[in-house]
Motif scaffolding. Structure first.
Motif, PDB file in Angstrom:
ATOM      1  N   GLY A  84      31.026  25.333  12.965  1.00 15.76           N
ATOM      2  CA  GLY A  84      32.091  25.340  13.957  1.00 15.76           C
ATOM      3  C   GLY A  84      31.835  26.420  14.997  1.00 15.76           C
ATOM      4  N   ALA A  85      32.496  26.281  16.134  1.00 15.16           N
ATOM      5  CA  ALA A  85      32.286  27.217  17.241  1.00 15.16           C
ATOM      6  C   ALA A  85      32.501  28.660  16.808  1.00 15.16           C
ATOM      7  CB  ALA A  85      33.209  26.860  18.410  1.00 15.16           C
ATOM      8  N   GLU A  86      33.512  28.907  15.993  1.00 12.59           N
ATOM      9  CA  GLU A  86      33.792  30.282  15.557  1.00 12.59           C
ATOM     10  C   GLU A  86      32.689  30.827  14.653  1.00 12.59           C
ATOM     11  OE1 GLU A  86      35.626  27.579  12.477  1.00 12.59           O
ATOM     12  OE2 GLU A  86      35.501  27.570  14.656  1.00 12.59           O
ATOM     13  N   HIS A  87      32.073  29.949  13.846  1.00 15.83           N
ATOM     14  CA  HIS A  87      30.982  30.383  12.961  1.00 15.83           C
ATOM     15  C   HIS A  87      29.718  30.684  13.768  1.00 15.83           C
ATOM     16  CE1 HIS A  87      33.344  29.427   9.456  1.00 15.83           C
ATOM     17  NE2 HIS A  87      33.566  28.207   9.937  1.00 15.83           N
ATOM     18  N   LEU A  88      29.422  29.836  14.747  1.00 17.80           N
ATOM     19  CA  LEU A  88      28.268  30.072  15.616  1.00 17.80           C
ATOM     20  C   LEU A  88      28.451  31.372  16.394  1.00 17.80           C
ATOM     21  CD1 LEU A  88      27.788  26.443  16.949  1.00 17.80           C
ATOM     22  CD2 LEU A  88      26.212  27.667  15.438  1.00 17.80           C
ATOM     23  N   ASP A 112      20.171  25.958  14.197  1.00 16.62           N
ATOM     24  CA  ASP A 112      21.246  26.412  15.092  1.00 16.62           C
ATOM     25  C   ASP A 112      20.781  27.536  16.004  1.00 16.62           C
ATOM     26  OD1 ASP A 112      23.269  24.688  14.016  1.00 16.62           O
ATOM     27  OD2 ASP A 112      23.276  25.971  12.237  1.00 16.62           O
ATOM     28  N   PHE A 113      19.884  28.398  15.483  1.00 18.28           N
ATOM     29  CA  PHE A 113      19.429  29.561  16.239  1.00 18.28           C
ATOM     30  C   PHE A 113      17.924  29.705  16.145  1.00 18.28           C
ATOM     31  CE2 PHE A 113      23.816  30.639  15.340  1.00 18.28           C
ATOM     32  CZ  PHE A 113      24.248  31.188  16.542  1.00 18.28           C
ATOM     33  N   LEU A 114      17.367  30.282  17.204  1.00 16.75           N
ATOM     34  CA  LEU A 114      15.978  30.716  17.218  1.00 16.75           C
ATOM     35  C   LEU A 114      16.022  32.186  17.608  1.00 16.75           C
ATOM     36  CD1 LEU A 114      12.977  29.934  17.018  1.00 16.75           C
ATOM     37  CD2 LEU A 114      13.032  29.547  19.463  1.00 16.75           C
ATOM     38  N   ASN A 138      27.286  32.369   5.245  1.00 18.41           N
ATOM     39  CA  ASN A 138      27.216  31.156   6.051  1.00 18.41           C
ATOM     40  C   ASN A 138      25.784  30.780   6.456  1.00 18.41           C
ATOM     41  OD1 ASN A 138      28.383  28.931   7.369  1.00 18.41           O
ATOM     42  ND2 ASN A 138      28.396  30.017   9.314  1.00 18.41           N
ATOM     43  N   VAL A 139      24.798  31.612   6.157  1.00 17.59           N
ATOM     44  CA  VAL A 139      23.410  31.285   6.485  1.00 17.59           C
ATOM     45  C   VAL A 139      22.869  30.354   5.401  1.00 17.59           C
ATOM     46  CG1 VAL A 139      21.073  32.188   6.762  1.00 17.59           C
ATOM     47  CG2 VAL A 139      23.015  33.402   7.769  1.00 17.59           C
TER      48      VAL A 139
END
Length: 168
Positions: A84-88, A112-114, A138-139
């Motif tokens: 979710g946006a808040e987690h990102l 999700d991330f680099l 959450n990872v």
């Protein structure tokens, strides 16, 4: 970088200034004006406008990681469990606050991330793993690649050409 902005109109003089500053931002205004074939007053006004509009984000010195004891470069793909946006946003805030994280991108599709990390050694990497990945429930998935050789590092952007103006 993530916000979408209206592009600014640049003419040939602006592009010559940007090209020169990408090569050497330490140039004096006098030297820059001479290199781009304009008056010092015009050059100063143009550079100020490019800075005020955010075209020039900042001026920095590029340092050698190896000569400063930060010779380990790691590229990390990371996927969160809850997306979710808040987690990102929460993970992004944590990542950008960490000194070893030199670049952080939200990407799609795939992870999700680099992250681009610059560390002293493997012990530094393991400490970062504990700080950013292991302690964050959450990872979900981390995949790390270690650079063995840097073949190219070019932080400058390719600039457009304007028809009728000389190529940069």
């Amino acid at each position: 970088m993530s916000e979408i902005a209206e592009p600014i109109t640049l003419d040939a003089t602006d592009l010559r200034i940007l090209d020169q500053l990408q090569r050497d931002a330490s140039l004096t205004n006098q030297a820059l004006a001479a290199a781009v074939h304009t008056s010092p007053a015009t050059c100063l006004r143009r550079v100020k406008r490019l800075m005020d509009t955010g075209v020039i984000e900042r001026q920095v010195a590029l340092l050698s990681p190896a000569k400063l004891g930060a010779g380990l470069t790691a590229i990390v793909e990371l996927t969160l469990d809850a997306q979710g946006a808040e987690h990102l946003a929460a993970f992004e805030a944590k990542a950008v606050a960490d000194e070893a994280v030199r670049q952080c991108y939200r990407v799609s599709p795939g992870p999700d991330f680099l992250l681009i990390l610059q560390l002293a050694d493997m012990a530094g990497y393991h400490a970062l793993v504990q700080r950013l990945f292991t302690q964050d429930a959450n990872v979900r998935n981390v995949r790390t690649f270690f650079a063995t050789r840097r073949a190219k590092f070019e932080p400058s952007l390719a600039l457009p050409t304007i028809s009728g103006s000389p190529a940069l």
